[in-house]
Design a protein around this motif. Structure first.
Motif, short mmCIF file in Angstrom:
data_model
loop_
_atom_site.label_atom_id
_atom_site.label_comp_id
_atom_site.label_asym_id
_atom_site.label_seq_id
_atom_site.Cartn_x
_atom_site.Cartn_y
_atom_site.Cartn_z
N TRP A 153 0.26 7.11 -0.10
CA TRP A 153 -0.59 7.16 0.35
C TRP A 153 -1.95 6.21 -0.01
O TRP A 153 -2.92 6.70 0.60
CB TRP A 153 -0.36 8.55 0.86
CG TRP A 153 1.14 8.55 1.67
CD1 TRP A 153 2.36 8.40 2.06
CD2 TRP A 153 0.22 9.28 3.21
NE1 TRP A 153 2.80 8.24 3.35
CE2 TRP A 153 1.88 8.90 2.89
CE3 TRP A 153 -0.07 9.77 3.75
CZ2 TRP A 153 1.78 9.94 5.19
CZ3 TRP A 153 -0.37 10.47 4.99
CH2 TRP A 153 1.50 10.47 5.45
N VAL B 224 -4.93 5.72 3.35
CA VAL B 224 -3.77 5.62 4.56
C VAL B 224 -4.11 7.14 5.10
O VAL B 224 -4.24 6.66 6.58
CB VAL B 224 -2.72 5.89 4.10
CG1 VAL B 224 -0.93 6.83 5.49
CG2 VAL B 224 -2.53 4.61 2.96
N GLN B 225 -4.46 7.90 4.55
CA GLN B 225 -5.03 9.14 5.96
C GLN B 225 -6.41 9.05 6.12
O GLN B 225 -7.16 10.00 7.26
CB GLN B 225 -5.45 10.26 4.81
CG GLN B 225 -3.73 10.32 4.03
CD GLN B 225 -3.83 11.85 2.63
OE1 GLN B 225 -4.24 11.65 2.05
NE2 GLN B 225 -3.28 12.60 3.43
#
Length: 323
Positions: free
Chosen positions: A246, A258-259
């Protein structure tokens, strides 16, 4: 303008046909999504980043992946999904107005679109920004900025806003079209005009059962689409960078891309598509209730014969006819 010559054939459609036609509209009017929705969603996306971005950044700086990191990730995903869901209708204002004009072979300039949306800014902020929850939800989350997980504010109240928005959007989904395209005021200024509330009741009440069913089906489809788009973006990222976690590692720096980037992007892409679907459902509702295709044919003939039709294309019926 030929009101009876539209890019979208004016007839009643099933929900499956509406979904297929929405994709066709995206292909025919890509600027409505790439330009219009980007301009509308970008301020909200930036505010979301400022409001929630500290959560993944703080966890990435620690360099430790443990149970707390996992739950902080879930916290961020929950809040981001809820905010995008609440903000989608108001973020799609520019797209709604653009495609409302473009289907009649009249592609307005973006300056004209911005001007038209600015003229009803007060009504849209009140109805779509405050009453339907995005601004109050953001205000509540801002009170816990930089703090630890607060179940009351980040679960209970956010969930209440989401449930309230789901109810209003299931029973009254076409408020953006009523405000932007029909130009109904919040309060009627004279006896000949129809207020947004009265127009909403006239348009939605006869179809309430069908609207709820369509909302639930569209919600399920959009959820699946959001997951599909998200994992497609993650796959492309993984193939290009050969990194599948991530966080994107560049030297000694971990970036939670990713976030911060890919998750919101996937959500906003599907939110943009939902604006097209809602607009087509709005046209379908007017056709079923008001025989709108007949009205367009009559107004088109009046324009050709007399050139005396100055009312908005998607204007509601006159107050006298619905009294």
């Amino acid at each position: 303008m030929q009101l009876d010559r539209t890019h979208v054939k004016v007839r009643a459609r099933s929900l499956a046909e509406i979904g297929d036609l929405a994709l066709c509209l995206v292909r025919r009017y890509p600027k409505a999504l790439l330009v219009g929705f980007t301009l509308g969603a970008l301020p909200w996306a930036v505010m979301n980043l400022l409001l929630l971005g500290w959560i993944p950044i703080q966890e990435a700086r620690s360099g430790i992946f443990d149970e707390q990191t996992y739950y902080e990730g879930l916290r961020y995903v929950w809040l981001m999904v809820c905010l995008v869901f609440l903000q989608a209708p108001i973020a799609g204002n520019l797209t709604t107005y653009y495609i409302g004009q473009a289907v009649f072979e009249e592609r307005p300039t973006w300056r004209a679109v911005l001007k038209a949306c600015w003229q009803v800014k007060g009504a849209t902020i009140l109805s779509l920004g405050i009453i339907r929850g995005p601004l109050p939800a953001m205000l509540i989350l801002a009170t816990n900025w930089g703090g630890e997980f607060a179940p009351g504010r980040e679960v209970f109240w956010v969930l209440m806003f989401v449930l309230w928005s789901m109810g209003t959007r299931a029973l009254r989904p076409f408020i953006p079209e009523i405000l932007l395209l029909e130009r109904c005021p919040i309060r009627a200024r004279d006896e000949r005009s129809i207020s947004a509330g009265r127009r909403s009741s006239l348009l939605h009440s006869p179809l309430s059962g069908d609207l709820i069913g369509r909302f639930l089906m569209i919600a399920m489809v959009c959820t699946c689409l959001a997951l599909t788009v998200f994992y497609s973006l993650i796959s492309i990222r993984g193939f290009l960078t050969n990194q599948w976690n991530w966080n994107l590692t560049i030297g000694s720096l971990d970036i939670p891309d990713v976030q911060i980037i890919w998750l919101p992007l996937a959500l906003w892409i599907v939110a943009g598509l939902s604006v097209f679907i809602r607009f087509l459902c709005y046209l379908d509702a007017r056709i079923r209730l008001e025989g709108w295709e007949v009205e367009l044919a009559v107004r088109a003939e009046a324009l050709r014969q007399f050139g005396t039709d100055s009312s908005p294309i998607l204007s509601p019926p006159k107050a006298e006819t619905v009294a």
